[in-house]
Design a protein around this motif. Structure first.
Motif, short mmCIF file in Angstrom:
data_model
loop_
_atom_site.label_atom_id
_atom_site.label_comp_id
_atom_site.label_asym_id
_atom_site.label_seq_id
_atom_site.Cartn_x
_atom_site.Cartn_y
_atom_site.Cartn_z
N GLY A 99 -14.38 -11.33 -10.18
CA GLY A 99 -14.89 -10.09 -10.78
C GLY A 99 -16.34 -10.64 -11.11
O GLY A 99 -16.76 -11.81 -11.50
N THR A 100 -17.39 -9.63 -11.11
CA THR A 100 -18.59 -9.78 -11.55
C THR A 100 -19.10 -8.68 -12.40
O THR A 100 -18.65 -7.76 -12.22
N PRO A 101 -19.95 -8.94 -13.46
CA PRO A 101 -20.37 -8.08 -14.50
C PRO A 101 -21.13 -6.75 -13.90
O PRO A 101 -20.97 -5.85 -14.09
N GLY A 102 -22.06 -7.17 -12.91
CA GLY A 102 -22.58 -5.94 -12.11
C GLY A 102 -22.07 -5.37 -10.85
O GLY A 102 -22.64 -4.47 -10.37
N ARG A 103 -20.83 -5.72 -10.55
CA ARG A 103 -20.15 -4.99 -9.48
C ARG A 103 -18.64 -4.77 -9.72
O ARG A 103 -18.00 -5.83 -10.02
N TYR A 104 -18.29 -3.56 -9.17
CA TYR A 104 -17.00 -3.42 -9.45
C TYR A 104 -16.13 -3.72 -8.21
O TYR A 104 -16.41 -3.40 -7.17
N LYS A 105 -14.94 -4.20 -8.49
CA LYS A 105 -13.96 -4.56 -7.34
C LYS A 105 -14.67 -5.29 -6.16
O LYS A 105 -14.60 -4.89 -5.16
N PRO A 106 -15.31 -6.35 -6.51
CA PRO A 106 -16.20 -7.06 -5.42
C PRO A 106 -14.90 -7.61 -4.20
O PRO A 106 -15.52 -7.43 -3.11
N LEU A 107 -13.95 -8.14 -4.49
CA LEU A 107 -13.19 -8.50 -3.49
C LEU A 107 -12.53 -7.26 -2.48
O LEU A 107 -12.63 -7.44 -1.19
N LEU A 108 -12.18 -6.24 -3.30
CA LEU A 108 -11.88 -5.00 -2.40
C LEU A 108 -13.07 -4.55 -1.59
O LEU A 108 -12.97 -4.19 -0.39
N GLY A 109 -14.14 -4.71 -2.18
CA GLY A 109 -15.36 -4.07 -1.55
C GLY A 109 -15.67 -4.95 0.01
O GLY A 109 -15.91 -4.45 1.08
N GLU A 110 -15.42 -6.39 -0.31
CA GLU A 110 -15.98 -7.21 0.92
C GLU A 110 -14.83 -7.17 1.86
O GLU A 110 -14.99 -7.22 3.16
N ALA A 111 -13.49 -6.87 1.31
CA ALA A 111 -12.42 -6.87 2.40
C ALA A 111 -12.43 -5.60 3.29
O ALA A 111 -12.06 -5.80 4.42
N PHE A 112 -12.88 -4.12 2.67
CA PHE A 112 -12.58 -3.16 3.39
C PHE A 112 -14.30 -2.60 3.65
O PHE A 112 -13.95 -1.55 4.15
N ALA A 113 -15.25 -3.19 3.53
CA ALA A 113 -16.29 -2.64 3.95
C ALA A 113 -16.46 -2.22 5.41
O ALA A 113 -16.08 -3.21 6.08
N HIS A 114 -16.88 -1.09 5.81
CA HIS A 114 -17.03 -0.75 6.91
C HIS A 114 -15.88 -0.54 7.95
O HIS A 114 -16.14 -0.95 9.12
N THR A 115 -14.76 -0.55 7.15
CA THR A 115 -13.53 -0.58 8.07
C THR A 115 -12.89 0.74 8.15
O THR A 115 -12.05 1.04 9.12
N ASP A 116 -13.28 1.93 7.26
CA ASP A 116 -12.68 3.24 7.15
C ASP A 116 -11.53 3.29 6.78
O ASP A 116 -10.55 4.37 6.96
N VAL A 117 -10.96 1.95 6.06
CA VAL A 117 -9.22 1.86 5.77
C VAL A 117 -9.56 2.57 4.50
O VAL A 117 -8.63 3.34 3.90
N VAL A 118 -10.34 2.17 3.69
CA VAL A 118 -10.57 2.72 2.32
C VAL A 118 -11.84 3.37 1.94
O VAL A 118 -12.89 2.86 2.69
N PRO A 119 -11.72 4.79 1.92
CA PRO A 119 -13.05 5.50 1.76
C PRO A 119 -14.25 4.70 0.71
O PRO A 119 -14.08 4.17 -0.16
N ASP A 120 -15.47 4.95 1.43
CA ASP A 120 -16.62 4.24 0.54
C ASP A 120 -16.63 4.83 -0.71
O ASP A 120 -17.14 3.95 -1.73
N PHE A 121 -16.36 6.00 -1.12
CA PHE A 121 -16.50 6.56 -2.60
C PHE A 121 -15.41 5.91 -3.50
O PHE A 121 -15.73 5.67 -4.84
N VAL A 122 -14.50 5.26 -2.74
CA VAL A 122 -13.40 4.46 -3.76
C VAL A 122 -13.92 3.14 -3.86
O VAL A 122 -13.92 2.48 -5.14
N LEU A 123 -14.66 2.41 -2.97
CA LEU A 123 -15.11 1.00 -3.06
C LEU A 123 -16.34 1.32 -4.04
O LEU A 123 -16.73 0.08 -4.58
#
Length: 216
Positions: A99-123
């Motif tokens: 976790g980082t102070p300036g970014r919410y859910k960094p691991l989730l964002g990295e894992a599912f970026a540009h995959t269309d599995v999790v909507p961007d608005f959730v990430l």
């Protein structure tokens, strides 16, 4: 006493600590000290320890909710983030990098970026939905029931786990819609209901049979 003025501790104190009798508080402190002395090795980083404790708590809660949903409504709940492989992958990342102070859910964002599995608005979401209005409406509507449940005849009060004055003040604040320690109240109500149910349910005994545990 404000949290900032309390002694530093491994276990954060909920409002329920202020509702206990001094004798019970002392007994609880001694029990925590004894449990801490039994830990063979102190964790190098507190984050690693707290993450595992939180994971165990969430897993237990989710398992119970899954059983209730299936038994009551025939609904199966999926919890993909609690999959063993997902947990192992997340725990492989150093605790201070999850976790980082300036970014919410960094691991989730990295894992599912540009995959269309999790909507961007959730990430990209940086907040959670609030249910305070519903919670306070429920507290106001059932104030009398809660006051009776946690009143002088409560099982928690009988053993010193709550004292009447602070609980009454807290329930009055809740009924008026003022800020309330809802998490602590939830724990107190759950414990009180459980203790009352124990008086009316059949006694269960446990013993080991071969390699599994049986109950009767």
């Amino acid at each position: 006493m404000p949290q900032a003025e309390r002694p530093i501790s491994w276990t954060p104190l909920l409002a329920t600590a202020d509702w206990m009798s001094p004798e019970v508080r002392n007994q609880l402190a001694e029990a925590l000290d004894a449990a801490a002395d039994e830990i063979p090795e102190e964790p190098r980083h507190l984050t690693a320890w707290t993450d595992r404790q939180d994971l165990a708590r969430v897993g237990t809660d989710t398992s119970g909710l899954c059983e209730l949903a299936w038994a009551e409504y025939g609904m199966e709940i999926a919890a993909p983030f609690l999959d063993n492989e997902v947990i192992r992958a997340c725990l492989a990342v150093p605790a201070d990098q999850r976790g980082t102070p300036g970014r919410y859910k960094p691991l989730l964002g990295e894992a599912f970026a540009h995959t269309d599995v999790v909507p961007d608005f959730v990430l990209s979401r940086a907040t959670k939905g609030g249910f305070n209005a519903l919670a306070y409406a429920g507290l106001t509507r059932h104030a009398a029931v809660l006051a009776h449940l946690l009143g002088p005849t409560s099982r928690l009060s009988a053993v010193g786990l709550i004292t009447q004055a602070p609980v009454e003040r807290m329930l009055q604040r809740a009924a008026a819609g003022q800020p309330t320690a809802q998490g602590a109240l939830h724990l107190a109500v759950s414990a009180e209901v459980w203790l009352r149910q124990m008086e009316t349910t059949t006694t269960t005994s446990w013993w080991e049979v071969s390699n599994h545990v049986a109950a009767a």
